[in-house]
Structures are given as C-alpha cells and as structure tokens.
Design an enzyme around this catalytic site. Structure first.
Site, PDB file in Angstrom:
ATOM      1  N   LYS A 116       0.840  -1.196   0.000  1.00  0.00           N
ATOM      2  CA  LYS A 116       0.000   0.000   0.000  1.00  0.00           C
ATOM      3  C   LYS A 116       0.879   1.252   0.000  1.00  0.00           C
ATOM      4  CE  LYS A 116      -3.863  -1.923   2.720  1.00  0.00           C
ATOM      5  NZ  LYS A 116      -4.861  -2.312   1.751  1.00  0.00           N
ATOM      6  N   GLU A 200      -3.291   7.430   7.369  1.00  0.00           N
ATOM      7  CA  GLU A 200      -4.132   8.220   6.475  1.00  0.00           C
ATOM      8  C   GLU A 200      -5.107   9.031   7.288  1.00  0.00           C
ATOM      9  OE1 GLU A 200      -6.318   5.625   3.890  1.00  0.00           O
ATOM     10  OE2 GLU A 200      -4.560   5.164   2.682  1.00  0.00           O
ATOM     11  N   HIS A 235     -15.005  -3.381   7.475  1.00  0.00           N
ATOM     12  CA  HIS A 235     -14.266  -2.851   6.328  1.00  0.00           C
ATOM     13  C   HIS A 235     -14.216  -3.835   5.170  1.00  0.00           C
ATOM     14  CE1 HIS A 235     -13.242   0.627   8.583  1.00  0.00           C
ATOM     15  NE2 HIS A 235     -12.551  -0.051   9.474  1.00  0.00           N
ATOM     16  N   ARG A 291      -6.103  -8.274  -9.887  1.00  0.00           N
ATOM     17  CA  ARG A 291      -6.757  -9.559 -10.165  1.00  0.00           C
ATOM     18  C   ARG A 291      -8.214  -9.279 -10.476  1.00  0.00           C
ATOM     19  NH1 ARG A 291      -9.763  -9.254  -5.597  1.00  0.00           N
ATOM     20  NH2 ARG A 291      -8.693  -8.437  -3.774  1.00  0.00           N
TER      21      ARG A 291
HETATM   22  P1  ADP Z   1      -7.867  -3.826   2.730  1.00  0.00           P
HETATM   23  O1  ADP Z   1      -6.861  -3.949   1.626  1.00  0.00           O
HETATM   24  O2  ADP Z   1      -7.349  -4.379   4.036  1.00  0.00           O
HETATM   25  O3  ADP Z   1      -9.221  -4.315   2.374  1.00  0.00           O
HETATM   26  P2  ADP Z   1      -8.378  -1.044   2.071  1.00  0.00           P
HETATM   27  O4  ADP Z   1      -7.287  -0.059   2.081  1.00  0.00           O
HETATM   28  O5  ADP Z   1      -8.833  -1.553   0.743  1.00  0.00           O
HETATM   29  O6  ADP Z   1      -7.991  -2.261   3.034  1.00  0.00           O
HETATM   30  O7  ADP Z   1      -9.635  -0.450   2.825  1.00  0.00           O
HETATM   31  C1  ADP Z   1     -10.762  -1.223   3.108  1.00  0.00           C
HETATM   32  C2  ADP Z   1     -11.921  -0.346   3.595  1.00  0.00           C
HETATM   33  O8  ADP Z   1     -11.518   0.400   4.737  1.00  0.00           O
HETATM   34  C3  ADP Z   1     -12.423   0.699   2.615  1.00  0.00           C
HETATM   35  O9  ADP Z   1     -13.326   0.173   1.700  1.00  0.00           O
HETATM   36  C4  ADP Z   1     -13.046   1.702   3.550  1.00  0.00           C
HETATM   37  O10 ADP Z   1     -14.297   1.246   4.012  1.00  0.00           O
HETATM   38  C5  ADP Z   1     -12.136   1.682   4.737  1.00  0.00           C
HETATM   39  N1  ADP Z   1     -11.104   2.729   4.635  1.00  0.00           N
HETATM   40  C6  ADP Z   1      -9.889   2.623   4.060  1.00  0.00           C
HETATM   41  N2  ADP Z   1      -9.198   3.788   4.115  1.00  0.00           N
HETATM   42  C7  ADP Z   1      -9.991   4.659   4.778  1.00  0.00           C
HETATM   43  C8  ADP Z   1      -9.846   6.029   5.182  1.00  0.00           C
HETATM   44  N3  ADP Z   1      -8.737   6.731   4.931  1.00  0.00           N
HETATM   45  N4  ADP Z   1     -10.880   6.612   5.852  1.00  0.00           N
HETATM   46  C9  ADP Z   1     -12.000   5.920   6.125  1.00  0.00           C
HETATM   47  N5  ADP Z   1     -12.195   4.636   5.784  1.00  0.00           N
HETATM   48  C10 ADP Z   1     -11.217   3.987   5.116  1.00  0.00           C
END
Ligand code: ADP
Length: 676
Positions: A116, A200, A235, A291
């Site tokens: 990431k 973030e 999430h 993917r």
């Molecule tokens: P993973 O790869 O573990 O699934 P992601 O980075 O794709 O993690 O984030 C998954 C979810 O987490 C997002 O769809 C959102 O709901 C929440 N999320 C991620 N980043 C943020 C953020 N900066 N603020 C609020 N919610 C977030």
C-alpha cells in the site's frame, strides 16, 4: 487461444472460470484439497488433480504442487482466481519460468501494487489523487506521531502489506497514537511478516467507489466504469452495485482517467481494480487489486461483457475485444454476498453442514447465482465463509432492488447461520432505497438491521405460521409413523393407531412442546377437525390451520390465509422457511430430562474451528474481565477470546499454530476469586 487451462482456486470463482472456459471450448483442469474432493469445482472441470491436505497453506497456496499439476496435465495457462496465489508476484514469475501463462498482470505490476505504501508513492508521481497521509519509509514512533498530527485526527493506521481489512486501526486523538501504532505493527508483523504501517486521514462518511480497468499487451487500457462497494462490515464488502448511484458523467470520466493512469504507471495487463475512497466531490486512490474482484459480475451485468473471457483473450495475446468508444452502461446491477456468518455475533464466521440449500432460479441477464456449494456441503474453517453471490439486474436501481428483495426471499439455507437476514433488511431499508450510501451504513442502521430487527413482534403473522407449520409437520409425521406401526403389528384398526390423534374422553387432542432459542417452551394443543384441518391452541392464541402440498410445494393455510413455505427437519429441530426467513423450533421430548445449563464461565473455548495465532497469557496470570487471552484465526478473520471475568489462569491448553475445533477448551481458570 489456449486449448487447456488450470484453475488454481476453489469455490465459486473456480466454477465461474470453468464456465467461461467451457463456453470458449477450452479444456479445464481443477485442483483440489482433501476437503474439496467432492466439491462442485472439482466435479465441474474436465480433470481434477489433488494438491494436498485441507489447510490452504498445504494445498491452494503451494505453488510447486500446482505448477506440477499444470505440467503433468498439459495445461498451457493458469487462472489464479482471487485470493490464494492471485496477487503473488513470485508465483506469476514461477509460471513464466515453467513456460506457463499466468492469467493476470506481469509480476512487476503485482509487486508495485502489492505494498500500500509503495503503490501510494508511485501514484503520487503519476498524479493520481491520494488521501492525505503518510506512507514514508521512516517508521519510528516520533516520526509517525508527528505525521499523524500533521494529517489531523482522526487518523487510520494501515499495515503497508495489509489486505482483507486486517490490521486497520482508527485513532481519535494523540493520546492513543503510540499504543495504536505498536499494536498495529505487532498485528502486521504476525499477519503479513512485515511490520511497516502507513497513516491516512480517516474519512468519517466516505464511499468506496472502484474502477474496473482492463489492459492488453498492445498498450491499450480502458475503464469499464465504476462499482460502489460502500455497504461493508468490518471494512469488508457485503453489497456492491454498478453504476454508483449519483455518479455524474464528468466524475465518472475523471475517476476512469485516474484509474487508467494508475494502471499505466505500473505497465498493467489484464483485469484490475483501482479502489478509491470518495467523500463529497473528492476521491482518493486507496489501492489497486491486481486480479479479478469478487464483485466483477455487477460490471458484467451492466456492460454485457464476460470479464473472464476478456482475461483469457488478453492472456493469449489478443487485443481488448472492445475499445472505449464501444463500451456502454445499461441498467443497474446489485450483488449481495451470502456469507456463513452471524451478524448478531459481530459477524463471527459460522461452520456446519448445509442440510438444506435452495437458491433463486437463474434468469439470464436478470438473476444470477455464482456459487461453488451444493446442498450437503460443509462450510469449514479452512476457507472463506462465502456461500454464494447473488447478482441481479434491473432497468434502473429501483427495479434491481425489487428483484434483489424477491431473490433473497427465495433463498433457503438450513444448517449454517447466514447473513441472509441482514441482506434482506438492507435490501428493504428506506435509506438503502434512497441510496444514502457510505461505509458506515451497517453500523449506523444496526438497530434496524441486526438482532432486534429479526426478532420483531409477529406483525405479519409469520411467527404464528411457522409454529403452526412445525406442529402440523409433527402431527403428520406421527400419523404416518403410527399408520406404519399399525400395519407392522397387523392391527391397522387399533384406535391407538388412528392417524388423527389420541382420542380420550371423546375429545381428540395432543399436546406438543416447542422451544425457540432461549425462550421458555410453548405447549401447543392440537385438535383434529372434521374437514382435515386442525385447531391449534397455545397461550394467547387459537387458530385453524391446514398443511397441504401441491406441485409448487407445501402450502399452509391459517384462518383462511395461505402461504408458501418450506419445512426442513434436522434431528429434533424443525426449520420453517417463510419468505426466505428461517424460523427454527426444537421439538421437546416430554420424557427427556430438563436441559442442563451451558458450561460455566471457568473456561474459554474456541467459538469456531481455527488456528491459534497468539497466546497472550500464562498459567498463574491474574487477568481482568475482558482481557484478551488467545487469538484464533478462522476464515481470514482474527477472533480475540477474552476473559469472561476477573480470575487466575489455571491452564493454557494450546500453543501458537495449533488447529483447534469448535468447543475446544483453550484456557481454564482457577476456582475462586484471585487476591487483589
Ligand atoms: P484492505 O486492503 O485491508 O481491504 P483497504 O485499504 O482496501 O484495506 O480499505 C478497506 C476499507 O476500509 C475501505 O473500503 C473503507 O471502508 C475503509 N477505509 C480505508 N481507508 C480509509 C480512510 N482513509 N478513511 C476511512 N475509511 C477507510
């Protein structure tokens, strides 16, 4: 095009890939673990090769065994599905070295998007908007603390190498940041073998909007529009739809261009998804999944394309079948993920045998069910707890939503706890109909969607109907049994074998006792009536009911109102499924001894089968109520088991990496209160 491919996956996605390959005349090779010897994907493929024991780490994740199966079966290419080896750059590399085509992007693109933090640095250079945050190399607490202060609270800590929603922590203020970073690092090291984190800005009411991209080896990259995946729990996505409600053409164009820029920046080839988090008019890059996504069918429904076919064509070196100018959106599609999990117990994964499974009918272009599971299969702790994906299409969002509700009502699952109740509650919720979407939807509407909601009073009479159906089903079975016995004893005319009931003091009646969950047992009196129906009476109610059946299945009539339902017996448990909702009653044997209470709280047991990942206490430790004791990993989730009360640990029965069954004792406590 390939003549034969190997599918290095299981479950619905393996079946999905096999379907398209078959349509294109490509032979398929499945691989299967010992747990999947009889699985649907194993039976669906033209050939199936065993690759080892049930745990994925000993089968679906063992690259060498899979490559060997590909070589020996004569497959020319490997489709990795999603999960497992799909985003493993070393595996993609090993395929190439073995002379096999990896149906996915080049290893370098996987690597670049795998972290990431690194992908964010890359995207920054490519001019793709990022959530304000810190993704630097320096990882000491003062640096991270300072970064958090600069970003402004609340912040979100993520594992750089993370995924699956694991290892994320929301931090509200500077007071908690140091402890949260340490905790996140510990978790990241244990889960991903890499303790780096990024920080973030935590957006409080964001939407998750992602763009499907596709690139060929000739340098063309297109956007196949967006999906809104804001309905999440832990999430993780639960419902996804395309197009995103409220998306205007200009914004769609901007997001599409940003996603294409992201893909180009890493030399992308094949299917990929660029995930954005959006709030107000702004959208920010989150990560790219290199993917096919679980939710790709909603894109297929609104574009009329087969994305697996595109993957195969691109991997075989063909150009993208259609250019940007020929792509268009039509109607609206929604996907619901049906999980074996208990929304009322914090979405704890559930295991068990699917004693009964009925899925909605496939209606081409309208209703689609993607699944790798059939009735009788087991949901085990070894793999993901997803049972199926239900995808519906409508001319517009309200039409799709109506179809979703109807299809969810057709679902019938007995034997394993599912999230169907939650899905139905969301599909029927006014805020969802109004497309008030953001990632906090489920949490915000929890009172309407969880627990209490499904235990609502019997306003529509379905509880009464379910109880009546259970009683009539018992009566019918007993009558059939008595008739059988009477025939066997040679006295079919014995009054004791009469198919209606006991006939004493001139009045025919029998009493039945039922229990539901933890509620007190209900005694119900059944009187047969002359017309073949029954009067059922229990405290506060009396109804006239009849259970019949016709070609369309069982039919229950209560006081003149008739409904379709399904009755499934499982031992002494009777599940009545009405409009897709399960009502389960346990029939009590009047001669059985009263039930003893559940085990006391002097021990902690595993709620699901899984692997012990952390043991946090030792014998002799005095722990407070709710203190974490052991962490078990099951179905990609970490479950922290906590002390039921303050006490002294007597024994810790398992060590890290032990596989434990449901109900296994993990920690026991010494009798009596510990000293101060
Ligand atoms: P993973 O790869 O573990 O699934 P992601 O980075 O794709 O993690 O984030 C998954 C979810 O987490 C997002 O769809 C959102 O709901 C929440 N999320 C991620 N980043 C943020 C953020 N900066 N603020 C609020 N919610 C977030």
């Amino acid at each position: 095009m390939f003549r034969k491919i190997l599918v290095a996956n299981r479950g619905e996605i393996a079946c999905r890939v096999i379907d398209t390959a078959r349509r294109l005349g490509i032979a398929t090779v499945a691989v299967y673990s010992e747990a999947d010897a009889g699985a649907r994907h194993t039976r669906l493929a033209d050939e199936a090769w065993p690759i080892g024991p049930a745990p994925a780490r000993q089968s679906y994740l063992v690259a060498d065994t899979i490559l060997e199966a590909a070589r020996r079966s004569g497959a020319e290419a490997i489709h990795p599905g999603y999960g497992f080896l799909s985003e493993n750059a070393a595996f993609a590399q090993a395929c190439a070295e073995a002379g096999l085509v990896f149906i996915g992007p080049p290893p370098a693109a996987i690597r670049a998007m795998g972290s990431k933090a690194e992908s964010k640095a890359l995207m920054e250079r490519a001019g793709v908007p990022l959530v304000p945050g810190y993704h630097g190399e320096a990882q000491d607490i003062p640096v991270l603390r300072e970064a958090a202060a600069r970003i402004g609270y609340p912040v979100l800590i993520k594992a750089s190498a993370g995924g699956g929603g694991k290892g994320m922590r929301i931090v509200a203020s500077a007071d908690d940041i140091a402890a949260a970073i340490e905790g996140a690092k510990r978790e990241a090291a244990a889960s991903f073998g890499d303790d780096r984190v990024l920080i973030e800005k935590y957006l409080t009411r964001p939407r998750h909007i992602e763009i499907q991209v596709f690139a060929d080896t000739q340098g063309r990259t297109v956007s196949l529009f967006e999906r809104d995946c804001s309905i999440q729990r832990r999430h993780q996505k639960v419902l996804e739809e395309a197009p995103a409600p409220g998306m205007d053409p200009l914004r769609r164009k901007q997001m599409g261009e940003a996603a294409v820029a992201a893909a180009r920046a890493v030399g992308y080839v094949g299917a990929g998804t660029v995930e954005f988090i959006a709030e107000g008019d702004a959208f920010y890059f989150m990560e790219m999944n290199t993917r096919l996504q679980v939710e790709h069918p909603v894109t297929e429904m609104v574009t009329g394309l087969d994305l697996v076919e595109w993957q195969l064509r691109v991997a075989a070196g063909e150009p993208l079948p259609l250019g940007e100018d020929r792509l268009a959106l039509r109607g609206h599609a929604i996907e619901a993920r049906i999980y074996a999990e208990d929304p009322d117990r914090d979405f704890l994964p559930a295991v068990g045998t699917l004693v009964h499974l009925r899925q909605p009918q496939d209606v081409p272009g309208r209703v689609r069910v993607d699944t790798g599971i059939v009735q009788g299969d087991q949901i085990t702790a070894h793999y993901d707890p997803m049972i199926a994906k239900l995808i519906v299409w409508g001319e517009d969002r309200p039409a799709a939503l109506r179809r979703l509700g109807a299809a969810l009502a057709e679902y019938a699952v007995v034997g394993v706890t599912t999230n169907l109740g939650l899905l139905r509650a969301i599909a029927g919720h006014d805020a969802f109909a109004a497309a008030e979407l953001d990632t906090g939807f489920i949490a915000r509407h929890a009172p309407d969607l969880l627990g209490g909601a499904s235990a609502a009073p019997d306003s529509d009479g379905s509880e009464t109907a379910a109880l009546a159906a259970t009683a009539l089903s018992v009566v019918r079975d007993r009558a059939a049994e008595n008739a059988g016995q009477a025939q066997a004893t040679g006295d079919p005319w014995s009054p004791w074998a009469a198919p209606d009931a006991w006939r004493m003091n001139g009045e025919a009646a029998q009493d039945l006792r039922f229990r539901q969950d933890d509620a007190p047992a209900i005694t119900l009196r059944v009187h047969p009536l002359a017309d073949g129906s029954y009067r059922l009476a229990w405290p506060g109610r009396s109804v006239q009911a009849a259970l019949t059946a016709d070609a369309a299945g069982p039919l229950l009539a209560i006081d003149g109102v008739s409904r379709r339902l399904r009755v499934v017996w499982h031992g002494a448990e009777c599940t009545v499924i009405l409009a897709g909702r399960n009502h389960t009653f346990v029939v009590e044997d009047p001669l059985a001894p009263p039930r003893t209470e559940a085990a006391g709280s002097d021990r902690v047991t595993a709620p699901v089968p899984g692997r012990v990942t952390h043991v946090l206490v030792r014998p002799g430790d005095v722990v407070e109520r709710n203190a974490p004791l052991v962490i078990v990993e099951a179905m990609k989730m970490e479950i922290t088991l906590r002390a039921p009360q303050r006490g002294t640990v007597a024994q810790v029965r398992h060590a890290v990496d032990d596989m434990v069954e449901e109900g296994t004792e993990l920690v026991t406590f010494a009798a009596g209160e510990p000293g101060p």
